[in-house]
Design a protein around this motif. Sequence first.
Motif, PDB file in Angstrom:
ATOM      1  N   PRO A 296     -13.257  -0.382   1.141  1.00  0.00           N
ATOM      2  CA  PRO A 296     -13.871  -1.081   2.281  1.00  0.00           C
ATOM      3  C   PRO A 296     -13.749  -2.596   2.170  1.00  0.00           C
ATOM      4  N   LEU A 297     -13.886  -3.129   0.942  1.00  0.00           N
ATOM      5  CA  LEU A 297     -13.771  -4.580   0.764  1.00  0.00           C
ATOM      6  C   LEU A 297     -12.345  -5.030   1.023  1.00  0.00           C
ATOM      7  N   MET A 298     -11.386  -4.217   0.569  1.00  0.00           N
ATOM      8  CA  MET A 298      -9.987  -4.577   0.764  1.00  0.00           C
ATOM      9  C   MET A 298      -9.652  -4.588   2.253  1.00  0.00           C
ATOM     10  N   GLU A 299     -10.100  -3.554   2.959  1.00  0.00           N
ATOM     11  CA  GLU A 299      -9.813  -3.473   4.386  1.00  0.00           C
ATOM     12  C   GLU A 299     -10.442  -4.651   5.133  1.00  0.00           C
ATOM     13  N   ARG A 300     -11.678  -4.984   4.752  1.00  0.00           N
ATOM     14  CA  ARG A 300     -12.360  -6.085   5.432  1.00  0.00           C
ATOM     15  C   ARG A 300     -11.605  -7.394   5.235  1.00  0.00           C
ATOM     16  N   ASN A 301     -11.147  -7.618   3.977  1.00  0.00           N
ATOM     17  CA  ASN A 301     -10.435  -8.866   3.715  1.00  0.00           C
ATOM     18  C   ASN A 301      -9.098  -8.917   4.436  1.00  0.00           C
ATOM     19  N   LEU A 302      -8.424  -7.772   4.495  1.00  0.00           N
ATOM     20  CA  LEU A 302      -7.145  -7.732   5.208  1.00  0.00           C
ATOM     21  C   LEU A 302      -7.356  -8.053   6.682  1.00  0.00           C
ATOM     22  N   ARG A 303      -8.357  -7.404   7.270  1.00  0.00           N
ATOM     23  CA  ARG A 303      -8.567  -7.606   8.701  1.00  0.00           C
ATOM     24  C   ARG A 303      -9.059  -9.015   8.995  1.00  0.00           C
ATOM     25  N   ARG A 304      -9.839  -9.571   8.075  1.00  0.00           N
ATOM     26  CA  ARG A 304     -10.303 -10.940   8.265  1.00  0.00           C
ATOM     27  C   ARG A 304      -9.128 -11.912   8.178  1.00  0.00           C
ATOM     28  N   ALA A 305      -8.266 -11.670   7.183  1.00  0.00           N
ATOM     29  CA  ALA A 305      -7.097 -12.547   7.042  1.00  0.00           C
ATOM     30  C   ALA A 305      -6.236 -12.481   8.294  1.00  0.00           C
TER      31      ALA A 305
END
Lengths: 145, 513
Positions: B446-455
């Motif tokens: 979930p943290l990885m997905e959030r960071n990807l989508r934020r980037a």
Amino acid sequence: MRSARIAGVFLVVIGAAVGFEASTFEVSFMADPIGPKALPNVVAAMLLMAGFILMLRPKTNVVWPNLRVRAKLVGAVMALLFYPLALHVLGFVISTMLVVTGLSHLYGAPLRRGLAAAAILSVVLWLFFVQMLALPLPIGSVWLR
Amino acid sequence: MAALSPLLEGLAIAVAPLNIGLVLSGVIVGTVVGMLPGIGPINAIAILIPVTFATGIPPESALILLVGIYYGSQYGNSISTILLNVPGTASAVVTALDGYALTRAGRGGPALAMSAIASFVGGMCSIIALVFFAPLMSNWAIRFGPAEYFALMVFAFSALSSFSGGSLVRGLAATGLGLWLATVGLDPQSAIPRYTFGRIELLDGMDFVVVTIGLFAVSEVLYLLEESEGGQSVSASFGRVMITFRELADSSWTLIRASSLGFLVGVLPGAGGTIASFLAYSTEERLAGSTGKFGSGDLRGVASPEAANNASVSGAMIPLLTLGVPGSGTTAVLLGALLAFGITPGPLLIEEQPDIFWGLAASMFVGNAFLLLLNLPLVGVFVRVLRLPRWFLIPGVAAIAFVAVYAVNRSAFDLVLMTLFGVVGYLMRKLEFPLAPVVLGLVLGPLMERNLRRAMALSGGEWAVLFDSPVAITLWCLALASLAAPVVLNRWSKHNSPDESVVPTGSSDGNAA
């Protein structure tokens, strides 16, 4: 060899299912440019790739257990599945006692000693978690009637 | 002295009566679960998360307890290794070579003493390094944006996939499964349900405690059925648990080298205690040359892996606490625990929640001191636990696992899920898939997905943003290198030594390291 190949087929099937399901994620308003599909698609690609490689190069040293152990495995899984069914009806103490007795028997305990140990363990766990830590565990609907 | 004052404040937290009690309980539980083959720290930590949560103790106290189990297990794992030739966890596999040889030669006592002292030195040195380097790492990582975090997480996943099992393909498959489980539930950004199979219980996502206990503890219950014959017979006499000053002096450089190496390896994602102990042992074996009796009962052969695997624990705490990115199964479970307690580890943790970091660091000093005392004079008490019959021990663990899983949501559905993951874990173990990447994927996904989508949101959908900064590019290169490493290392080791007796394949237990 065959086991690894079957595992590969499983991974391919799961990967395909994950990818297919992801294609149904339709969002009317995209809060971000890539949406909810991106990670599932990556997952699908990883599983498909790993699955295909395993199917083509199924290297493994797996040794499956003999029939006696397989029967024990089935017994253990049945005991584990019995537990959630019994828990709310019979309560924590009795359900735990029954399942632990069953498991210890599969692990070669004499039935009576297993039962005694399981009874003591269940009561001790109840006292520790419910009385000391105030963690609620089911009493069992049978006893409340 | 100014640099020491936060540590002293941490010490005040660590010696509060509740925390002293918790660190002592943690290291005792850790020693026991580390010692018992099959029950690793990852099981114990996962089981205790819902329990500590339910008791409502403050987060720093919970962390003190849970981390105590982690390093305590690195002490305990050598006991069964030395006395029975059965490694308690995979990070003690190399200890068996010389440890068991010493026991057979009637020198089990000195081997146990050396292992306790080496564990203590490795533990203490690495906590000092942790206290020194963690703030530096925080200062550096504070500039990380979502793109850097995303690259860092990809590095963590690729490193764990390559190093946690024998085969990269299986590691990637396990990571994929973990990431898939991470997507189950309502997508936090678009609020659409993903992979819930129509069950409302799954809208909240898969609880990592339920999955971890299923994959590790329940699968162990099934796995050990194959060898369900009775308890182990521990050779009764191992002599006095003492070494001479001379023997300690002979090992002093070994201890220092192994501790440094263990700490450095611990910081790297994917590596952990198993690889640290293996590298330390082989380094010392090479340095000793013909003067050593490595493999046939050299005390340094016990000292080096034990110092290294204990030092790796504090090393592994650095990326966990200062970046919020764990690199192993156990630290992934610890991250899950931190998040459950409402703490988001990262570069701001030390500054904004000094109690958590300094309290934990100080408690680790206290815990290591306790462990030395427990493992030198009291080792005989622990050995008694090894004599408990398996038919009591394993079903007992299952019962405690039930309580823990039930405590998460008070739902019977979770118990069914737990059993399902137990069967999956059993099959994965049998087929030599590593389990740790599943847990890392589930917690970090979930943290990885959030960071990807934020980037991507920040760049307006421009993928190039992921490769924009030097830090991100370096991390991508490291990720690629870690994927290539097993292939290259395999070629190299086949080329150099025909002897493949000691290879750090983190088998099922390696996940716990």
